[in-house]
Structures are given as structure tokens and as C-alpha cells.
Design a protein around this motif. Structure first.
Motif, short mmCIF file in Angstrom:
data_model
loop_
_atom_site.label_atom_id
_atom_site.label_comp_id
_atom_site.label_asym_id
_atom_site.label_seq_id
_atom_site.Cartn_x
_atom_site.Cartn_y
_atom_site.Cartn_z
N TRP A 112 7.64 10.58 -4.45
CA TRP A 112 6.33 10.06 -3.67
C TRP A 112 6.69 9.39 -2.34
CZ3 TRP A 112 6.33 7.30 -9.25
CH2 TRP A 112 5.65 8.20 -10.09
N GLN A 113 5.67 9.24 -1.45
CA GLN A 113 5.59 8.70 -0.40
C GLN A 113 5.43 7.19 -0.57
OE1 GLN A 113 2.82 10.77 2.01
NE2 GLN A 113 3.90 12.88 1.96
N VAL A 114 6.46 6.38 0.11
CA VAL A 114 6.44 5.00 -0.16
C VAL A 114 5.54 4.55 1.06
CG1 VAL A 114 7.72 2.77 0.13
CG2 VAL A 114 8.96 4.84 -0.92
N PRO A 115 4.36 3.76 0.51
CA PRO A 115 3.41 3.31 1.71
C PRO A 115 4.44 2.56 2.81
CG PRO A 115 2.90 2.28 -0.76
CD PRO A 115 3.99 3.10 -0.83
N ARG A 116 4.02 2.93 4.07
CA ARG A 116 4.68 2.21 4.98
C ARG A 116 3.93 1.16 5.66
NH1 ARG A 116 8.89 5.18 6.84
NH2 ARG A 116 8.94 7.21 6.22
N PHE A 117 2.54 1.02 5.33
CA PHE A 117 1.67 -0.04 5.99
C PHE A 117 0.47 0.03 5.14
CE2 PHE A 117 -2.28 -1.36 8.28
CZ PHE A 117 -1.58 -2.54 8.87
N VAL A 118 0.00 -1.14 4.67
CA VAL A 118 -1.06 -1.41 3.77
C VAL A 118 -1.99 -2.45 4.32
CG1 VAL A 118 -2.14 -1.93 1.57
CG2 VAL A 118 0.20 -0.71 1.95
N ALA A 119 -3.25 -2.06 4.82
CA ALA A 119 -4.03 -3.35 5.21
C ALA A 119 -4.40 -4.21 4.25
CB ALA A 119 -5.54 -2.60 5.73
N GLY A 120 -4.39 -5.47 4.65
CA GLY A 120 -4.62 -6.76 3.81
C GLY A 120 -3.51 -7.06 3.01
N SER A 177 -2.51 16.42 -4.06
CA SER A 177 -0.99 16.91 -3.77
C SER A 177 0.01 16.44 -4.82
CB SER A 177 -0.51 16.59 -2.46
OG SER A 177 -0.69 14.92 -2.28
N GLY A 178 -0.41 15.39 -5.79
CA GLY A 178 0.51 14.64 -6.54
C GLY A 178 0.84 13.45 -6.41
N GLN A 179 0.45 12.79 -5.14
CA GLN A 179 0.85 11.68 -4.43
C GLN A 179 -0.13 10.47 -5.30
OE1 GLN A 179 3.17 10.76 -2.68
NE2 GLN A 179 3.96 12.96 -2.69
N PRO A 180 0.55 9.24 -5.48
CA PRO A 180 -0.44 8.08 -5.99
C PRO A 180 -1.60 7.86 -4.79
CG PRO A 180 1.98 7.80 -6.42
CD PRO A 180 1.83 8.85 -5.37
N SER A 181 -2.79 7.67 -5.56
CA SER A 181 -3.79 7.43 -4.55
C SER A 181 -4.32 6.13 -5.04
CB SER A 181 -4.76 8.30 -4.69
OG SER A 181 -5.38 8.55 -5.95
N SER A 182 -3.98 5.51 -6.18
CA SER A 182 -4.44 4.07 -6.43
C SER A 182 -3.57 3.31 -7.27
CB SER A 182 -6.07 4.27 -7.34
OG SER A 182 -6.35 3.18 -7.82
N MET A 183 -3.41 2.19 -7.21
CA MET A 183 -2.38 1.54 -7.88
C MET A 183 -2.78 -0.14 -8.02
SD MET A 183 0.79 1.19 -5.09
CE MET A 183 0.60 2.69 -4.71
N ASP A 184 -2.44 -0.72 -8.93
CA ASP A 184 -2.42 -2.30 -9.00
C ASP A 184 -1.26 -3.08 -8.82
OD1 ASP A 184 -5.20 -2.19 -9.05
OD2 ASP A 184 -5.24 -2.31 -11.36
N SER A 198 -5.44 -4.81 -5.64
CA SER A 198 -6.02 -3.44 -5.94
C SER A 198 -5.87 -2.50 -4.84
CB SER A 198 -7.39 -3.56 -6.55
OG SER A 198 -7.77 -2.29 -7.05
N MET A 199 -5.04 -1.53 -4.64
CA MET A 199 -4.85 -0.43 -3.58
C MET A 199 -5.27 0.76 -3.48
SD MET A 199 -0.82 -2.19 -3.02
CE MET A 199 -0.32 -0.67 -1.74
N THR A 200 -5.78 1.16 -2.74
CA THR A 200 -6.44 2.58 -2.67
C THR A 200 -6.02 3.19 -1.25
OG1 THR A 200 -8.22 1.78 -4.11
CG2 THR A 200 -8.81 3.91 -3.00
N LYS A 201 -5.63 4.54 -1.54
CA LYS A 201 -5.47 5.24 -0.46
C LYS A 201 -6.68 6.15 0.06
CE LYS A 201 -2.42 8.81 -0.73
NZ LYS A 201 -1.14 9.77 -0.75
N ARG A 202 -6.91 6.02 1.26
CA ARG A 202 -8.15 7.00 1.89
C ARG A 202 -7.66 8.13 2.06
NH1 ARG A 202 -9.90 2.34 6.61
NH2 ARG A 202 -11.01 1.09 5.20
N PRO A 203 -8.58 9.21 2.46
CA PRO A 203 -8.34 10.53 2.81
C PRO A 203 -7.61 10.81 3.94
CG PRO A 203 -10.50 10.41 2.17
CD PRO A 203 -9.99 8.98 2.19
N VAL A 231 -5.90 0.62 1.64
CA VAL A 231 -6.60 -0.51 2.21
C VAL A 231 -6.53 -1.42 0.59
CG1 VAL A 231 -8.46 0.48 3.49
CG2 VAL A 231 -8.74 0.80 0.99
N THR A 232 -6.84 -2.70 0.52
CA THR A 232 -6.39 -3.54 -0.38
C THR A 232 -7.63 -4.29 -0.67
OG1 THR A 232 -4.04 -3.36 -0.06
CG2 THR A 232 -4.88 -4.99 -1.30
N GLU A 233 -7.79 -4.69 -1.87
CA GLU A 233 -8.67 -5.54 -2.45
C GLU A 233 -8.07 -6.82 -3.09
OE1 GLU A 233 -12.30 -6.54 -5.88
OE2 GLU A 233 -11.53 -4.52 -5.30
#
Length: 471
Positions: free
Chosen positions: A8-16, A176-183, A192-197, A202-204
């Protein structure tokens, strides 16, 4: 859940998300990716989908053709999980539904969710139970309680506080098998994090008023150096299962030779086996002619092989598996000629019962904290002394016949007469929590009826005496 890639690709930058929060998220993400392959292997053993390990002695063609399956790893999990039966929360005061938790637990299908969490904990070493404020307008319970598998969840442990300091759980994956949503659960906030296309995150942010992580682990056999426990499908269990599967393959191959014993023919012509050696072995009639010199051929049979050594080997692996897990050998499909006595069955079952009792005490600590968080989230209150006394009740993991339980209860009541008036006596007799509730309700109804009858009779007697005095 679909099987996804462990790279899996580790998130490098997450808004919020702050830099400190992002460091925690990356650490959790890396830990989850490292543990994921091993958890998938354990799931394969639990589901009976583990591949056969090559032995070097069995031809690869035979290994591919023979479908050998074993449910022993599943037995290692389910045999213990079946003895961890949660009956509800109790208080020293003996209230039936303390803090009115029944409605929220029922709305969350907790009677269905918790057994799955326990099974998952025994399979992967731990599972997690999360709590959060629910959206009542959207049809959610007032407090949402969810079980999370360690296959797609992880957490950090605070050794000083003996609690979870941060947790992450995956919710969805892309094509592609990469996580697209996580808490992500932190002491003061739930992300609550969601990956855009486009690949950005982005984060709530949802504030956490309790000031502690809303995640509790259910761990099997936690240790000081392993606070999240260890799996019931351990390395010895997997190794023994592999050997047992190889023995099954050897037995299948040997069965073919056993069905067609090896023969030897001396002094036969070249066309004696023109129809084929297999046909000659299975035909009811087998005739051969004399050789060129007129001598009568000699037909002999090799000593018939026996499959007993393979059966004994399989039994030995079953004994090893029982020693490693505490599961009685009889539960592994090993049948003995002389059925064991009731005392022998009780002794054979004792280790698993003791393990279940210990595990129930360990998990009760986590479930008590789950219940406390539910009440605090619902009421917006703190941790009161009454709430601290909350505890979890479990069914007796040992099977006791009704006759033996009644006899023991009668003897105890002679020593402790007040015991017969306690709810504990009903639990000791083997009644479930639902049955105890109904029995006590019937008792109260009967007492009310008797009290009304006594008052009615007293009124009639008083009226008759008053009439006599006036007369």
C-alpha cells in the motif's frame, strides 16, 4: 472483504491533518501493511484454503490432483469462541439492564456483532470495538458500536495508561487495491479520510469530547511485550496442520495401491499383458498361457501393504494439535474404540474451560470500557462511581448436566439458605439471562397476585367483623 495488495502507498499529504497527526497515521499505516500478509495467511488456514506444502517425496502431480482439506485451524478458534458467550452487563446491585444499555446494544445488533469480534480476535490475535456518536436523523443508533477485524485495522498501545493511544481502520479500496477510505481514532478527534480520484486525501474532523480513543481491543492471551495478544492459529498449529495434510495425501495415494495389490509373474509370454496390466489386476478372471518352452508360468503376490502406519501418524498429529490448542482429540475426528467415561471427558475438556474463563475475564475489561463509553457518549457525562462498577457477565464455559447442577445447588442451599433467593443460584443452575429475566418476572407477577388476594381476603374479614360489631 476482498484481498488487496500489501504494498500500500503511505499517504504523504492529507488536507486537514496536522504534521503530528500525519506522523501517527503513517506509523499506523506501515504497521497495518506489515501485519496484513500474515493475517491473510491465518485467514486462509481458518477457511481451509491453505496450499499444500511440497514434501519432496510426494510427486508434484499427485499434490496438485489430490484435494486435501483440514478444518483443524478453524477448530482451534471456534472451540474456544463457542465458550465465550456474553450474557450482558451487570452491576453489584443486580439490575437487569443497568444504565438502559439494552436498547442501544439491540440497535447495534451487539448479540451478533460481539461473537464475530471474539472469533476474529482468536483468529488474528485481536479485534477492535469502536464507538461513535450516531446520526439519528439518518437512521443510525444514538451510539454506533462496530467490530473491526485486525486484518484491516491496527492500533498503538500506551503502556503507561494501559489503553489504545491511536487506531486506524480501513473502510474501502479502489480498483487497484489501494485503500481509499479510512477512519483514524485519536484522543481528541476522529478523522474520516477519503482519497479523491486524483490521489489526494481529504479529511472530515469529528471532535471527541471524551478525551480518549474510542477503540477497545479484544485480545487473546495478551503479554507484556505483546499487548494485542497472539493468534490461536499459531506457528505450531499451522505446522502440524501442514504435516496432517501431507499425511492425508499419502493416505490417498496408498489407498490406490491398497486397492490393487502388486503382483509378480515369472515365465510368461510377451503378449500375456496385451490388454494392460491394470485390466489384468482388476478382472475377475485372469488367464495366461505357457511360455515358449512349455513351462507353466508362476504368479505370485507381494505382501499386502498396510495403511495402519499412516493412520497412526495422523493420530499422532491430532494428539500434537490437541496439546498445542487444548481442543480434545475427539473434536478432531479421532474416534476411539473404547468411549471415554464422563470423568475422562471432563478432564480432557478442563484445559479449554480454564482458557475460556481466563479469556472471559480479559475481554470483560474491554467490554466494560466499551459500555462506559456508550453511556458517556449518549448522556454527555463523565465516569461516575456507579459506572465504574459495571461488569460483563458470561455464561459458564463448562458444560454441567442439569441433574448435577441441581444436586450441587441443593447442597449449597443447605449451607447458605439465602442462596436460593439470589439470581446467582439461577445462573448456577444453567439458566440463560433471558430465562432468568422471565423467571423473575413470573415470580414478581405471582407475588403481586398473592398480595392482592391476601388484601382482598383481609378486606372481607374486616368487613364481616365490622358488620358483626354493628349488629
Amino acid at each position: 472483504m476482498s484481498v488487496v495488495s500489501a504494498s500500500w502507498q503511505v499517504p504523504r499529504f492529507v488536507a486537514g491533518v496536522s504534521d503530528q497527526e500525519l506522523d501517527i497515521i503513517r506509523g499506523l499505516f506501515v504497521t497495518l501493511a506489515e501485519k496484513y500478509p500474515r493475517n491473510v495467511v491465518r485467514s486462509m488456514y481458518f477457511d481451509g484454503k491453505m496450499p499444500l506444502k511440497p514434501t519432496g517425496n510426494i510427486p508434484q502431480e499427485a499434490m496438485q490432483r489430490i484435494q486435501a482439506v483440514s478444518d483443524w485451524p478453524e477448530k482451534a478458534v471456534s472451540a474456544l469462541a463457542e465458550r465465550s458467550v456474553f450474557e450482558g452487563f451487570v452491576t453489584p446491585g443486580g439490575l437487569q439492564d443497568p444504565f438502559e444499555l439494552g436498547g442501544i446494544l439491540d440497535a447495534n445488533r451487539f448479540d451478533l456483532e460481539l461473537p464475530q469480534a471474539i472469533t476474529s480476535a482468536y483468529k488474528h490475535s485481536c479485534s477492535f470495538i469502536t464507538t461513535a456518536r450516531g446520526d439519528v436523523q439518518a437512521g443510525e443508533p444514538e451510539v454506533v458500536v462496530m467490530a473491526r477485524s485486525a486484518e484491516w485495522s491496527t492500533a498503538m498501545w500506551d503502556k503507561r495508561r494501559r489503553t489504545v493511544s491511536a487506531a486506524l481502520t480501513l473502510k474501502d479500496w479502489d480498483s487497484s487495491g489501494q485503500p481509499s477510505s479510512m477512519d483514524v481514532f485519536l484522543p481528541d478527534v476522529v478523522l474520516s479520510m477519503t482519497k479523491r480520484p486524483s490521489g489526494s486525501w481529504v479529511t472530515e474532523r469529528r471532535p471527541n469530547a471524551l478525551g480518549e480513543v474510542l477503540v477497545e481491543p479484544l485480545a487473546y492471551d495478551p503479554q507484556i511485550d505483546r499487548p494485542f495478544g497472539r493468534s490461536r492459529i499459531s506457528r505450531p498449529v499451522m505446522n502440524i496442520t501442514d504435516h496432517a495434510l501431507s499425511t492425508i495425501v499419502r493416505t490417498e495415494i496408498s489407498a490406490d495401491f491398497y486397492a490393487a495389490p502388486r503382483m509378480m509373474a515369472l515365465g510368461v509370454t510377451k503378449d500375456a499383458f496385451a490388454s494392460g496390466k491394470w485390466e489384468a489386476a482388476i478382472d475377475r478372471w485372469f488367464a495366461i498361457t505357457k511360455d515358449e518352452d512349455g513351462d507353466v508360468p508362476t504368479v505370485q503376490q507381494f505382501a499386502q501393504m498396510t495403511m495402519q502406519p499412516l493412520t497412526d501418524l495422523y493420530r499422532m498429529y491430532a494428539t500434537q494439535f490437541s496439546g498445542a490448542t487444548g481442543v480434545p482429540v475427539a473434536n478432531l475426528g479421532i474416534v476411539t474404540d473404547n468411549p471415554p467415561s464422563a470423568e475422562a471427558l471432563f478432564a480432557d475438556d478442563r484445559r479449554l474451560v480454564n482458557t475460556a474463563k481466563r479469556q472471559n475475564r480479559i475481554m470483560a475489561s474491554s467490554l466494560r470500557r466499551v459500555a462506559q463509553k456508550i453511556v458517556r457518549l449518549r448522556d454527555g457525562s463523565g465516569l461516575t462511581p456507579e459506572l465504574q462498577q459495571l461488569d460483563a457477565s458470561w455464561a459458564n464455559p463448562a458444560f454441567t448436566s442439569p441433574t448435577a447442577a441441581a444436586d450441587a445447588l441443593q447442597k449449597l442451599s443447605l449451607v447458605f439458605p439465602w442462596l436460593s433467593e439470589s439470581e446467582v443460584a439461577l445462573e448456577f443452575a444453567g439458566f440463560s439471562q433471558t430465562e432468568i429475566t422471565r423467571l423473575l418476572s413470573d415470580k414478581r407477577r405471582s407475588q403481586t397476585t398473592n398480595a392482592l388476594s391476601a388484601l382482598s381476603q383481609l378486606g372481607k374479614t374486616t368487613g364481616a367483623q365490622t358488620g358483626d360489631n354493628q349488629g
